[in-house]
Each structure stands twice: as structure tokens, then as C-alpha cells.
Design a protein around this motif. Sequence first.
Motif, PDB file in Angstrom:
ATOM      1  N   LEU A   4       0.816  -1.205   0.000  1.00  0.00           N
ATOM      2  CA  LEU A   4       0.000   0.000   0.000  1.00  0.00           C
ATOM      3  C   LEU A   4       0.851   1.256   0.000  1.00  0.00           C
ATOM      4  O   LEU A   4       0.446   2.274  -0.572  1.00  0.00           O
ATOM      5  N   ALA A   5       2.019   1.212   0.664  1.00  0.00           N
ATOM      6  CA  ALA A   5       2.890   2.386   0.731  1.00  0.00           C
ATOM      7  C   ALA A   5       4.305   1.950   1.086  1.00  0.00           C
ATOM      8  O   ALA A   5       4.498   0.966   1.805  1.00  0.00           O
ATOM      9  N   ILE A   6       5.305   2.695   0.564  1.00  0.00           N
ATOM     10  CA  ILE A   6       6.714   2.465   0.880  1.00  0.00           C
ATOM     11  C   ILE A   6       7.326   3.802   1.283  1.00  0.00           C
ATOM     12  O   ILE A   6       7.257   4.773   0.513  1.00  0.00           O
ATOM     13  N   ASP A   7       7.897   3.874   2.473  1.00  0.00           N
ATOM     14  CA  ASP A   7       8.528   5.103   2.970  1.00  0.00           C
ATOM     15  C   ASP A   7       9.957   4.781   3.411  1.00  0.00           C
ATOM     16  O   ASP A   7      10.189   4.419   4.569  1.00  0.00           O
ATOM     17  N   PRO A   8      10.935   4.888   2.510  1.00  0.00           N
ATOM     18  CA  PRO A   8      12.323   4.549   2.885  1.00  0.00           C
ATOM     19  C   PRO A   8      12.887   5.455   3.971  1.00  0.00           C
ATOM     20  O   PRO A   8      13.714   5.023   4.769  1.00  0.00           O
ATOM     21  N   SER A   9      12.458   6.746   4.000  1.00  0.00           N
ATOM     22  CA  SER A   9      12.994   7.666   5.014  1.00  0.00           C
ATOM     23  C   SER A   9      12.612   7.225   6.417  1.00  0.00           C
ATOM     24  O   SER A   9      13.399   7.344   7.349  1.00  0.00           O
ATOM     25  N   LYS A  10      11.386   6.724   6.577  1.00  0.00           N
ATOM     26  CA  LYS A  10      10.943   6.215   7.879  1.00  0.00           C
ATOM     27  C   LYS A  10      11.116   4.709   7.994  1.00  0.00           C
ATOM     28  O   LYS A  10      10.776   4.119   9.018  1.00  0.00           O
ATOM     29  N   GLU A  11      11.602   4.102   6.875  1.00  0.00           N
ATOM     30  CA  GLU A  11      11.874   2.668   6.836  1.00  0.00           C
ATOM     31  C   GLU A  11      10.621   1.878   7.203  1.00  0.00           C
ATOM     32  O   GLU A  11      10.602   1.053   8.111  1.00  0.00           O
ATOM     33  N   ARG A  12       9.555   2.146   6.441  1.00  0.00           N
ATOM     34  CA  ARG A  12       8.273   1.496   6.685  1.00  0.00           C
ATOM     35  C   ARG A  12       7.677   1.001   5.379  1.00  0.00           C
ATOM     36  O   ARG A  12       7.796   1.659   4.338  1.00  0.00           O
ATOM     37  N   VAL A  13       7.004  -0.152   5.446  1.00  0.00           N
ATOM     38  CA  VAL A  13       6.253  -0.699   4.320  1.00  0.00           C
ATOM     39  C   VAL A  13       4.865  -1.047   4.831  1.00  0.00           C
ATOM     40  O   VAL A  13       4.724  -1.842   5.771  1.00  0.00           O
ATOM     41  N   ALA A  14       3.830  -0.441   4.246  1.00  0.00           N
ATOM     42  CA  ALA A  14       2.455  -0.730   4.632  1.00  0.00           C
ATOM     43  C   ALA A  14       1.873  -1.753   3.673  1.00  0.00           C
ATOM     44  O   ALA A  14       1.972  -1.606   2.442  1.00  0.00           O
ATOM     45  N   LEU A  15       1.268  -2.794   4.224  1.00  0.00           N
ATOM     46  CA  LEU A  15       0.693  -3.873   3.428  1.00  0.00           C
ATOM     47  C   LEU A  15      -0.803  -3.983   3.700  1.00  0.00           C
ATOM     48  O   LEU A  15      -1.311  -3.523   4.730  1.00  0.00           O
ATOM     49  N   GLY A  16      -1.505  -4.605   2.769  1.00  0.00           N
ATOM     50  CA  GLY A  16      -2.928  -4.874   2.928  1.00  0.00           C
ATOM     51  C   GLY A  16      -3.277  -6.250   2.404  1.00  0.00           C
ATOM     52  O   GLY A  16      -2.818  -6.650   1.332  1.00  0.00           O
ATOM     53  N   ILE A  17      -4.071  -6.962   3.190  1.00  0.00           N
ATOM     54  CA  ILE A  17      -4.516  -8.305   2.772  1.00  0.00           C
ATOM     55  C   ILE A  17      -5.914  -8.231   2.165  1.00  0.00           C
ATOM     56  O   ILE A  17      -6.210  -8.889   1.168  1.00  0.00           O
ATOM     57  N   LYS A  18      -6.791  -7.414   2.727  1.00  0.00           N
ATOM     58  CA  LYS A  18      -8.153  -7.345   2.216  1.00  0.00           C
ATOM     59  C   LYS A  18      -8.196  -6.734   0.816  1.00  0.00           C
ATOM     60  O   LYS A  18      -9.145  -6.982   0.044  1.00  0.00           O
ATOM     61  N   GLN A  19      -7.175  -5.943   0.471  1.00  0.00           N
ATOM     62  CA  GLN A  19      -7.163  -5.324  -0.853  1.00  0.00           C
ATOM     63  C   GLN A  19      -6.993  -6.339  -1.977  1.00  0.00           C
ATOM     64  O   GLN A  19      -7.227  -6.020  -3.145  1.00  0.00           O
ATOM     65  N   LEU A  20      -6.590  -7.574  -1.640  1.00  0.00           N
ATOM     66  CA  LEU A  20      -6.464  -8.615  -2.669  1.00  0.00           C
ATOM     67  C   LEU A  20      -7.812  -8.971  -3.269  1.00  0.00           C
ATOM     68  O   LEU A  20      -7.901  -9.374  -4.428  1.00  0.00           O
ATOM     69  N   ALA A  21      -8.891  -8.829  -2.481  1.00  0.00           N
ATOM     70  CA  ALA A  21     -10.232  -9.198  -2.955  1.00  0.00           C
ATOM     71  C   ALA A  21     -11.009  -8.019  -3.530  1.00  0.00           C
ATOM     72  O   ALA A  21     -12.173  -8.164  -3.892  1.00  0.00           O
ATOM     73  N   GLY A  22     -10.454  -6.854  -3.623  1.00  0.00           N
ATOM     74  CA  GLY A  22     -11.156  -5.678  -4.113  1.00  0.00           C
ATOM     75  C   GLY A  22     -11.961  -5.012  -3.014  1.00  0.00           C
ATOM     76  O   GLY A  22     -12.294  -5.636  -1.997  1.00  0.00           O
ATOM     77  N   ASP A  23     -12.364  -3.761  -3.245  1.00  0.00           N
ATOM     78  CA  ASP A  23     -13.069  -2.975  -2.244  1.00  0.00           C
ATOM     79  C   ASP A  23     -14.565  -2.965  -2.556  1.00  0.00           C
ATOM     80  O   ASP A  23     -14.997  -2.352  -3.538  1.00  0.00           O
ATOM     81  N   PRO A  24     -15.394  -3.652  -1.717  1.00  0.00           N
ATOM     82  CA  PRO A  24     -16.841  -3.642  -1.975  1.00  0.00           C
ATOM     83  C   PRO A  24     -17.458  -2.259  -1.840  1.00  0.00           C
ATOM     84  O   PRO A  24     -18.511  -1.984  -2.413  1.00  0.00           O
ATOM     85  N   PHE A  25     -16.816  -1.378  -1.093  1.00  0.00           N
ATOM     86  CA  PHE A  25     -17.354  -0.032  -0.935  1.00  0.00           C
ATOM     87  C   PHE A  25     -17.329   0.713  -2.262  1.00  0.00           C
ATOM     88  O   PHE A  25     -18.243   1.487  -2.581  1.00  0.00           O
ATOM     89  N   THR A  26     -16.270   0.458  -3.037  1.00  0.00           N
ATOM     90  CA  THR A  26     -16.174   1.101  -4.345  1.00  0.00           C
ATOM     91  C   THR A  26     -17.322   0.665  -5.250  1.00  0.00           C
ATOM     92  O   THR A  26     -17.898   1.472  -5.999  1.00  0.00           O
ATOM     93  N   THR A  27     -17.666  -0.624  -5.164  1.00  0.00           N
ATOM     94  CA  THR A  27     -18.782  -1.136  -5.971  1.00  0.00           C
ATOM     95  C   THR A  27     -20.090  -0.463  -5.593  1.00  0.00           C
ATOM     96  O   THR A  27     -20.891  -0.069  -6.460  1.00  0.00           O
ATOM     97  N   ILE A  28     -20.325  -0.309  -4.290  1.00  0.00           N
ATOM     98  CA  ILE A  28     -21.552   0.334  -3.823  1.00  0.00           C
ATOM     99  C   ILE A  28     -21.577   1.797  -4.254  1.00  0.00           C
ATOM    100  O   ILE A  28     -22.596   2.320  -4.720  1.00  0.00           O
ATOM    101  N   ALA A  29     -20.421   2.471  -4.096  1.00  0.00           N
ATOM    102  CA  ALA A  29     -20.366   3.884  -4.461  1.00  0.00           C
ATOM    103  C   ALA A  29     -20.582   4.111  -5.945  1.00  0.00           C
ATOM    104  O   ALA A  29     -21.094   5.166  -6.368  1.00  0.00           O
ATOM    105  N   ASP A  30     -20.195   3.128  -6.763  1.00  0.00           N
ATOM    106  CA  ASP A  30     -20.368   3.266  -8.212  1.00  0.00           C
ATOM    107  C   ASP A  30     -21.784   2.934  -8.668  1.00  0.00           C
ATOM    108  O   ASP A  30     -22.229   3.400  -9.736  1.00  0.00           O
ATOM    109  N   THR A  31     -22.496   2.124  -7.938  1.00  0.00           N
ATOM    110  CA  THR A  31     -23.826   1.653  -8.376  1.00  0.00           C
ATOM    111  C   THR A  31     -24.959   2.274  -7.579  1.00  0.00           C
ATOM    112  O   THR A  31     -26.124   2.133  -7.956  1.00  0.00           O
TER     113      THR A  31
END
Length: 626
Positions: free
Chosen positions: A443-470
Motif C-alpha cells: 500500500l505504501a513504501i517510505d524509505p525515510s521512515k523505513e516502513r512498508v504498509a501492506l494490505g490483505i483485504k485489498q487482494l479481494a477488491g473494495d466492496p465499498f467502491t462497488t456500492i459507491a459506483d452503483t
Amino acid sequence: MSEQQFTPKQDFTVAPETLQSAFDIDFAKRLEDTFTDAHPVVGSVVKGVVVYVDSEAVTLDIGLKTEGRIPLKEFEDFETAEVKVAVGDVVEVFVENLDDRNSEARLSREKARREEVLNKLEGAHKANETVKGVIFGKVKGGFMVDVQGVLGFLPGSQLDAKPITDANPFMYIPLEFQVVKIDRKRNNLIVSRRAVTDDGSTTNRDELMSGMKEGKVLKGTVKNITDYGAFLDLGGVDGLLHITDIAWHRIGHPSEVLSVGQTVDVVVTRFDEKTQRVSLGLKQLKDDPWTKVDKTFPIGTKVEGKITNLTDYGAFVELAPGVEGLIHVTEMSWTRKNVHPSKVVQPGQTVTVQILEIDRDKRRISLGLKQCLDNPWEAFTKSHKVGDKVEGSVRSLTDFGLFVALTEEIDGLVHVSDLSWDISGDEALQNYKKGDKVEAVILAIDPSKERVALGIKQLAGDPFTTIADTRKKGDVVDVTVVDTDPDSITVSLEGIEVTIKARDLGIEKKEQDTSKYKEGSVIQAKITNLSKKDRKLALSVRALMQDEERAAVAEYANQSEEGDSALAAALKQAGVKGKAKKAEAAEADEAKPAKKASAKKKADTDEAGEEAPAKAKKAPAKKKAE
């Protein structure tokens, strides 16, 4: 046998002198001496010859056809504590008894040595000479001193010219003493160390103080060592050598460099004529290595040094004699931030460091260890970007998420909010354990702070986006009740859970009872807020009911006065007319003037008599509806 006459052949006449001497002998005393242990050698020191030595004792022949045994320990040397005795050696021993119950002479080497030492001590006392001794114990009023095997007493006031608060530096080391009093009969020996140190001190002090000035180099003898420095005898005058003036480099205690009795060259750093106090310096006799530290260690250069000390916040490195720098814990590793320095380096280890910063005034050098190592973040950022899918094992779990090992040195964090779309983060976290293999999206890479943000639920897509579009705000949707409590209910809309508070479940109080809703039941609600940007979704049953009521009121208000529509008849039958009028008066301001105009027109018509039959015809129906 016949008796024979004895005829003497010689004259046995005793001389008168001999006879008189025989009468003068005290036979009673002679008899008493025969049955006692009294002997000329008992209680005295005699010479004996070593005839046998074993692991426990030494056997000696002291003459008089008598042998005795002495414990081997009594032959230990006073200074070295070594036992040096061999067969044939001639040694002096003290005879305590010539014939004990084992028919042996009872001998003592210690007592013989004591007698020998006492003779020397008496001679030293008369000649006003010094003797060597060791302070080995503290008693009331002073100290116990071993003076070459003889026990002596040192009064506390005679230890030094100045009061001594800590006598430990004087213990168990050979010192010079002067015999003050010796009484052999009472085994009483008193010694003084102060008499030795004060000898000639008055004359020396006056001469020394007259020429005392800052910068003068003197010889001093270490008298006492404390945690904050050492006191030196300059020859009748005492001076303080502070711990910060002992060496240019860091030392933990003055005893690391100095010892009691040691003679060193010192320089006078400060002299107060009023108080007669002298401050001394030892390091000032050597060049200050910090004067050229900028040229010797330019910023950015890499040098080798030795780890001298570890603390919770870093490690000290000796770059040169007298020059130390600090590796802060944050500069030790690219990836291990909260690790203790002992997990990275050890005292005495040689390391390569980079000069980061120099403050010559404060004598501080900041060093970096990780700067001399490959930076794993540079390689990671080159080979990975946001949106990439990665795999790794769960290295650790915390309350706020789980850390996934992406490389040997780099971990990524999956926050609890990024674990699942359907269930809460705390519930989702329970589905993982240390060592599990997981797949995630960067989800994000910050070498200055030496951090990597990961997401597992994002592998299945965001159902909120589907609702917002329909969907859009104001839509009526079917939702499923998944949970209830006294203040609200939780419903699910296409996988997105939304909380509806009790006040949004109905218009009237009785309609706001959450107990009427059962898990799994499907209800209708109106979307009152939908923001794709802020990911906000709000639902309301009350808003839907209000919309339905307004629609019914509007239809009722627009109906023809001459005939009732099917909807109007239904409203009348249900008794909604009165409620509709109230709602119309409170919420539909535009309908209210129109209704008043219609009523006024009807009244005018009645006065004209044109529509009287119609009014008469409707009156019963109106009364019934009311």
C-alpha cells in the motif's frame, strides 16, 4: 659361705670441704625439680635441625635426645606466603615443653619468629626506625596491623594527618609504620603511620607553598583514592587530582590508572592562597588529542575503532587514545530500531564507523555503524512499488496488526484495518499465527521512515467502491440485520456493515425499539450519506418512513374534492387524515396555504348556494373520516 673380713686397701677418708659441700645441697629442691617439667631450654628459643618434612608438619631435632613436630603452615614466608623448608635446615624454634603426652617436644616456629621480630621491633623503637606492616582489619578506635607476624594496633588518628573517610585503599598493602610503644610482657604493640608521613612535613610544606604556582610540575605520591579523584602527597602538602584531569579519555574510576603509594608527575592546575588548596592535573602533561580532531577525523570519512563501553542508548568507540565517539542506537542498523547495543556489538570489538558529526567544544563525535553497511531499503525500493503483490511469513503479531517478513532485514506491517472487509480487525487478527505464509498488496513504501504498509483485504477488491459506483444518496436498499443491541442495530449491505442508531429506526418512540429486529431478517432503509472519498455510508429507516408519509400526504392533498380516490379512501379508512393534516402543518408549508385557499373557495361557494348539494353529500364522509 663363710664370712670374710673386708680389709680396705685404700683410704676412704672424705675431705672436710667435700663433706661440707654435700651438706649444703638442697636435696628437697633437687627432688622437686626431678618431678617437674622445669628445664633451662623450656620457654626459650633454641636451634633445631629439620629431619623430616611431610604435607602437614615438619619434624625437628633440638638436641637433648628430643624431637618435635611443627605444623607446616608456621613456616610460611611473611611477604610471599610461600613455605620454604627442607631436610637439614637449621631453624630457630620456641620450646614450649620437652615431653608432652606423645613423648615429643612441643615446639613453635611462630613464637620463635615472634621473639625474633620483637627483638627487631625493640631495636627499631630505640633507633626511631620504620618497620613494614599490613593493615588487615578494623576495630573500635583503629585498625589491626600485622607487623611481620606480630599483631599490632594502629589508632584511627594515626593513619594519616588528615581524617580518612574510606580506609579501604590502605588495607592489605605493605605500608611503613613507626613503633610508638612495645610491651613484650603484655603483648602490646602500638604503631603509627602518621608519624612516618609527618616526618619533616612542616619544613617541606613551608618551602613548597612558597614556590607554589599554577603550571608548576611536581612529584606526588598517591595517598588516597575516591570515586571522584585521588589525593596526592606533594611532600608535606596534599593536592586533589580530579578524575576528569587524570586522562584525556574516559575512565570509570581513578583506580583504573592510579594506585595507593604510586609516585607520578603532576602539574598544578589551580592554587588558592587563602584556602591553601591545590588542584592537580595529570593529563595536562600530554597533548590534547581533541585540538586536531577535525583534521584527523574529517566528517564523512570511515575509520576503525574499538568498542569501549555499552549503554542503553548506544556504544562508545575509541578512535584514538583520548578520543571517543558515540554510535547512537538509531545508527547501528538499517532495520533493527529498538534493539539493545549488546545485540549488535560487544566491548573490545573492532568496528568500522563513519564520522557523522563533530562538536569539539563539547568533545563529542557522532558515529554511524549502519552507514558502513549495505542499505537494504535501497535494493527494496528498486525492486518493489506500490500495488505489487508480495508473499512472506508472519514474523510477529501485535494489537495493531501483524508484521510480515519481506526480506531477511525488512518487515512490512498489515494494520488490523487492512485485514478484512467483512469482519472487524480484532476478529481477523485471530485467524493468523506466527510463521503463517500470507500474501498481501504493498500500500505504501517510505524509505525515510523505513516502513512498508501492506494490505490483505485489498487482494479481494473494495466492496465499498462497488456500492459507491452503483448507488447514490437517497436510494432505498434492502439490508440484512447482522447484530442488535439496545441502542442500535448493525446491517449488511453487499458486504459493508453499517450501524443504524435506534432514533433512525422510526418516527415514534415505539418504532425505535431494537428488540423487534432479528438477526438475519431483511429490512428496507434509505441511503442518507454516501461518500466514496471519505468511505462513509449512512442508512436510515426513519427517513424512508418519512418519505412514504410525505408521499401519502401529497397524494391526499392533491385528490379531487368531488370524489375520493382509492388512496384517499384507504387513508380515510386507516384514520390517516388527521395525522396527515398535522404533518402537513409542520413539515409541508407549501401544501398548507393551498389547502387554506381551497377551503376558503369552498366556503364562498357555499354562501352562493351553488355547491350546497355537493357539500351536503360530502359531510357524512368527512365526519366519518374525522
